[in-house]
Motif scaffolding. Structure first.
Motif, PDB file in Angstrom:
ATOM      1  N   ILE A 152       0.878  -1.186   0.000  1.00 42.87           N
ATOM      2  CA  ILE A 152       0.000   0.000   0.000  1.00 42.87           C
ATOM      3  C   ILE A 152       0.906   1.224   0.000  1.00 42.87           C
ATOM      4  O   ILE A 152       1.803   1.337   0.840  1.00 42.87           O
ATOM      5  CB  ILE A 152      -0.885   0.025   1.275  1.00 42.87           C
ATOM      6  N   GLN A 153       0.655   2.148  -0.921  1.00 44.95           N
ATOM      7  CA  GLN A 153       1.492   3.358  -0.960  1.00 44.95           C
ATOM      8  C   GLN A 153       0.754   4.593  -0.411  1.00 44.95           C
ATOM      9  O   GLN A 153       1.399   5.554  -0.009  1.00 44.95           O
ATOM     10  CB  GLN A 153       1.975   3.653  -2.398  1.00 44.95           C
ATOM     11  N   GLY A 154      -0.548   4.542  -0.415  1.00 46.22           N
ATOM     12  CA  GLY A 154      -1.270   5.729   0.043  1.00 46.22           C
ATOM     13  C   GLY A 154      -2.576   5.399   0.740  1.00 46.22           C
ATOM     14  O   GLY A 154      -3.210   4.383   0.467  1.00 46.22           O
ATOM     15  N   VAL A 155      -2.973   6.300   1.685  1.00 41.43           N
ATOM     16  CA  VAL A 155      -4.291   6.195   2.333  1.00 41.43           C
ATOM     17  C   VAL A 155      -5.065   7.456   1.981  1.00 41.43           C
ATOM     18  O   VAL A 155      -4.574   8.570   2.214  1.00 41.43           O
ATOM     19  CB  VAL A 155      -4.162   6.105   3.881  1.00 41.43           C
ATOM     20  N   PHE A 156      -6.249   7.259   1.422  1.00 41.49           N
ATOM     21  CA  PHE A 156      -7.167   8.391   1.245  1.00 41.49           C
ATOM     22  C   PHE A 156      -8.243   8.250   2.324  1.00 41.49           C
ATOM     23  O   PHE A 156      -9.113   7.388   2.239  1.00 41.49           O
ATOM     24  CB  PHE A 156      -7.784   8.354  -0.163  1.00 41.49           C
ATOM     25  N   ALA A 157      -8.113   9.077   3.373  1.00 35.00           N
ATOM     26  CA  ALA A 157      -9.087   9.021   4.471  1.00 35.00           C
ATOM     27  C   ALA A 157     -10.074  10.167   4.258  1.00 35.00           C
ATOM     28  O   ALA A 157      -9.661  11.329   4.208  1.00 35.00           O
ATOM     29  CB  ALA A 157      -8.378   9.164   5.800  1.00 35.00           C
ATOM     30  N   GLN A 158     -11.347   9.835   4.161  1.00 39.24           N
ATOM     31  CA  GLN A 158     -12.337  10.872   3.840  1.00 39.24           C
ATOM     32  C   GLN A 158     -12.565  11.862   4.980  1.00 39.24           C
ATOM     33  O   GLN A 158     -13.300  12.827   4.817  1.00 39.24           O
ATOM     34  CB  GLN A 158     -13.651  10.217   3.420  1.00 39.24           C
ATOM     35  N   ASN A 159     -11.972  11.617   6.167  1.00 36.76           N
ATOM     36  CA  ASN A 159     -11.899  12.690   7.171  1.00 36.76           C
ATOM     37  C   ASN A 159     -10.655  12.516   8.040  1.00 36.76           C
ATOM     38  O   ASN A 159      -9.966  11.489   7.958  1.00 36.76           O
ATOM     39  CB  ASN A 159     -13.187  12.822   7.997  1.00 36.76           C
ATOM     40  N   ASP A 160     -10.361  13.551   8.847  1.00 36.57           N
ATOM     41  CA  ASP A 160      -9.127  13.541   9.640  1.00 36.57           C
ATOM     42  C   ASP A 160      -9.092  12.395  10.641  1.00 36.57           C
ATOM     43  O   ASP A 160      -8.069  11.725  10.804  1.00 36.57           O
ATOM     44  CB  ASP A 160      -8.989  14.871  10.413  1.00 36.57           C
ATOM     45  N   GLU A 161     -10.221  12.198  11.344  1.00 38.76           N
ATOM     46  CA  GLU A 161     -10.230  11.170  12.399  1.00 38.76           C
ATOM     47  C   GLU A 161      -9.839   9.804  11.855  1.00 38.76           C
ATOM     48  O   GLU A 161      -9.009   9.097  12.435  1.00 38.76           O
ATOM     49  CB  GLU A 161     -11.630  11.062  13.049  1.00 38.76           C
ATOM     50  N   MET A 162     -10.425   9.421  10.728  1.00 36.63           N
ATOM     51  CA  MET A 162     -10.115   8.098  10.167  1.00 36.63           C
ATOM     52  C   MET A 162      -8.643   8.031   9.753  1.00 36.63           C
ATOM     53  O   MET A 162      -7.998   6.992   9.921  1.00 36.63           O
ATOM     54  CB  MET A 162     -11.029   7.797   8.969  1.00 36.63           C
TER      55      MET A 162
ATOM     56  N   ILE B 187       3.965   4.936   4.039  1.00 37.06           N
ATOM     57  CA  ILE B 187       2.621   5.035   3.417  1.00 37.06           C
ATOM     58  C   ILE B 187       2.168   6.483   3.568  1.00 37.06           C
ATOM     59  O   ILE B 187       2.109   7.031   4.682  1.00 37.06           O
ATOM     60  CB  ILE B 187       1.612   4.078   4.097  1.00 37.06           C
ATOM     61  N   LYS B 188       1.905   7.115   2.446  1.00 41.54           N
ATOM     62  CA  LYS B 188       1.473   8.524   2.470  1.00 41.54           C
ATOM     63  C   LYS B 188       0.013   8.585   2.931  1.00 41.54           C
ATOM     64  O   LYS B 188      -0.786   7.707   2.584  1.00 41.54           O
ATOM     65  CB  LYS B 188       1.570   9.159   1.074  1.00 41.54           C
ATOM     66  N   ILE B 189      -0.311   9.649   3.674  1.00 39.56           N
ATOM     67  CA  ILE B 189      -1.693   9.786   4.161  1.00 39.56           C
ATOM     68  C   ILE B 189      -2.249  11.158   3.784  1.00 39.56           C
ATOM     69  O   ILE B 189      -1.635  12.193   4.067  1.00 39.56           O
ATOM     70  CB  ILE B 189      -1.780   9.606   5.692  1.00 39.56           C
ATOM     71  N   LEU B 190      -3.413  11.124   3.166  1.00 41.72           N
ATOM     72  CA  LEU B 190      -4.129  12.355   2.846  1.00 41.72           C
ATOM     73  C   LEU B 190      -5.503  12.293   3.504  1.00 41.72           C
ATOM     74  O   LEU B 190      -6.184  11.270   3.426  1.00 41.72           O
ATOM     75  CB  LEU B 190      -4.291  12.501   1.327  1.00 41.72           C
ATOM     76  N   THR B 191      -5.889  13.376   4.177  1.00 43.17           N
ATOM     77  CA  THR B 191      -7.188  13.385   4.852  1.00 43.17           C
ATOM     78  C   THR B 191      -7.995  14.623   4.435  1.00 43.17           C
ATOM     79  O   THR B 191      -7.462  15.550   3.821  1.00 43.17           O
ATOM     80  CB  THR B 191      -7.015  13.402   6.390  1.00 43.17           C
ATOM     81  N   VAL B 192      -9.268  14.634   4.812  1.00 42.03           N
ATOM     82  CA  VAL B 192     -10.135  15.785   4.510  1.00 42.03           C
ATOM     83  C   VAL B 192     -10.694  16.346   5.823  1.00 42.03           C
ATOM     84  O   VAL B 192     -11.081  15.566   6.701  1.00 42.03           O
ATOM     85  CB  VAL B 192     -11.325  15.360   3.610  1.00 42.03           C
ATOM     86  N   ASP B 193     -10.746  17.649   5.952  1.00 36.60           N
ATOM     87  CA  ASP B 193     -11.358  18.437   7.049  1.00 36.60           C
ATOM     88  C   ASP B 193     -10.458  19.614   7.440  1.00 36.60           C
ATOM     89  O   ASP B 193     -10.897  20.731   7.444  1.00 36.60           O
ATOM     90  CB  ASP B 193     -11.646  17.628   8.320  1.00 36.60           C
ATOM     91  N   ALA B 194      -9.199  19.301   7.857  1.00 35.47           N
ATOM     92  CA  ALA B 194      -8.262  20.335   8.335  1.00 35.47           C
ATOM     93  C   ALA B 194      -8.556  20.788   9.756  1.00 35.47           C
ATOM     94  O   ALA B 194      -8.587  21.983  10.054  1.00 35.47           O
ATOM     95  CB  ALA B 194      -8.203  21.523   7.372  1.00 35.47           C
ATOM     96  N   THR B 195      -8.783  19.842  10.643  1.00 39.97           N
ATOM     97  CA  THR B 195      -8.934  20.150  12.068  1.00 39.97           C
ATOM     98  C   THR B 195      -7.542  20.319  12.686  1.00 39.97           C
ATOM     99  O   THR B 195      -6.532  19.906  12.100  1.00 39.97           O
ATOM    100  CB  THR B 195      -9.650  18.997  12.807  1.00 39.97           C
ATOM    101  N   ALA B 196      -7.511  20.876  13.904  1.00 37.07           N
ATOM    102  CA  ALA B 196      -6.224  21.073  14.593  1.00 37.07           C
ATOM    103  C   ALA B 196      -5.503  19.730  14.766  1.00 37.07           C
ATOM    104  O   ALA B 196      -4.271  19.666  14.659  1.00 37.07           O
ATOM    105  CB  ALA B 196      -6.475  21.731  15.943  1.00 37.07           C
ATOM    106  N   GLY B 197      -6.257  18.664  15.020  1.00 34.80           N
ATOM    107  CA  GLY B 197      -5.660  17.329  15.198  1.00 34.80           C
ATOM    108  C   GLY B 197      -4.852  16.915  13.973  1.00 34.80           C
ATOM    109  O   GLY B 197      -3.745  16.367  14.098  1.00 34.80           O
TER     110      GLY B 197
END
Ligand code: AHR
Length: 335
Positions: free
Chosen positions: A234-244, A263-273
């Protein structure tokens, strides 16, 4: 004879006047003024009683969204009746029925858990004279049943995510990406997934696994653990939100790999976490989804209450953030 002749002349003249519809003599008194309806004073924020149907409290994004509506209502003097549906669709529907029957409520705001199943309550709301505004999530329903929808372009967020994942995987021989999906019936999950698929082919990404983790860090970790057990190619994770994405990062670490590097990780939301995780190097890129929608939504509701016709969708403006800038940007973030 002369008198008879005169009488006949007068009689003929009177007859002629009546026959020709001559105007009656002008009235002596002033004509009565036509009654004007009293102009209706424009309603203000203080006249709004809002029934707000929230999805639940699934994470940082949702907390910021709820706080935005509560704080702004207080600032504007809006009477807010807030309902937390605890991520259960049936709770949202029954709250909708209750707000429809509530005589004090003139505006209903909905953050819909699912895209479908709203027609009946929307028709009921229309009959009851309520103004309905959709926030955050779009729904599949006839447009005349709600005033407007204010929220993100989730498909665009998905497209941006694919473009950014392509940048992260540039030069990589294989581009196997796993997807952590939000709650499957929601517009956010459906549209982000669709947007990502529209663009991922441009650099040869393959989605090797895709599963819901219901916007939750705990489930995100569990699902990622299961993916890694099946294959570590696996080279990348597309997480549809930050928590996941944060949950996935933990699973990757516990599997002995380095999140953000192996493994590269990209998330959606942009929370402080997520910003903190970018500073730590665990998350690479974050696509923004803006939860601070209350000022725009309340303004639209007031306009609709005052009879204004609104565009059916007002999309929010959103950006993309990179790990290299996270430390500088974090202090400026509001959620
Ligand atoms: O609808 C917006 C989504 O809902 C957010 O991305 C997710 O974190 C939230 O629960």
């Amino acid at each position: 004879m002369k008198r008879l002749f005169l009488l006949t002349v007068v009689f003929v003249v009177v007859l002629a006047m009546v026959g020709c519809g001559a105007a009656p003599p002008a009235a002596q008194s002033e004509p009565a003024q036509a009654e004007q309806p009293a102009a209706k004073a424009a309603q203000t924020y203080k006249d709004l009683t809002v029934g707000f149907i929230q999805t639940g409290s699934e994470g940082g994004w949702r907390a910021a969204n709820t706080a935005s509506f509560k704080e702004t209502a207080e600032q504007l003097g809006i009477n807010l009746k807030f309902y937390d549906a605890q991520n259960k669709l049936e709770n949202q529907v029954s709250a909708f029925h209750q707000f429809n029957q509530d005589k004090d409520v003139n505006v209903i705001i909905l953050a819909a858990l699912e895209t479908t199943g709203w027609e009946e309550v929307l028709k009921e709301a229309k009959d009851a004279g309520k103004i309905v505004v959709l926030e955050d999530r779009r729904i599949d329903a006839p447009e005349d049943l709600y005033a407007t929808y204010i929220g993100s372009d989730f498909a665009e967020e998905g497209r941006k995510s694919a473009v950014e994942m392509c940048k992260l995987l540039e030069g990589s021989e294989t581009k196997n990406v796993v997807e952590l999906v939000g709650n499957v019936g929601s517009s956010a999950a459906k549209d982000r997934g669709q947007g990502f698929r529209e663009k991922m082919g441009e650099c040869g990404i393959t989605i090797t696994e895709s599963q819901t983790a219901n916007w939750s860090a705990t489930e995100g970790k569990q699902v990622m653990e299961a993916f890694l057990k099946k294959s570590q190619d696996i080279q990348g994770v597309f997480a549809q939100n930050d928590e996941m994405g944060l949950g996935a990062a933990q699973a990757i670490s516990e599997a002995g790999l380095k999140p953000g590097t192996d493994i590269k990780i990209l998330t959606v939301d942009a929370t402080a976490g997520a910003f903190k995780a970018m500073i730590a190097g665990d998350i690479n890129t974050v696509v923004e989804c803006n939860p601070l929608l209350a000022p725009q939504v309340y303004e639209a509701a007031l306009k609709a209450v005052n009879g204004e016709t609104l565009p059916k969708w007002v999309p929010s403006q959103e950006g993309v953030f990179y790990a290299k800038d996270a430390e500088t940007i974090l202090p400026t973030r509001k959620y």
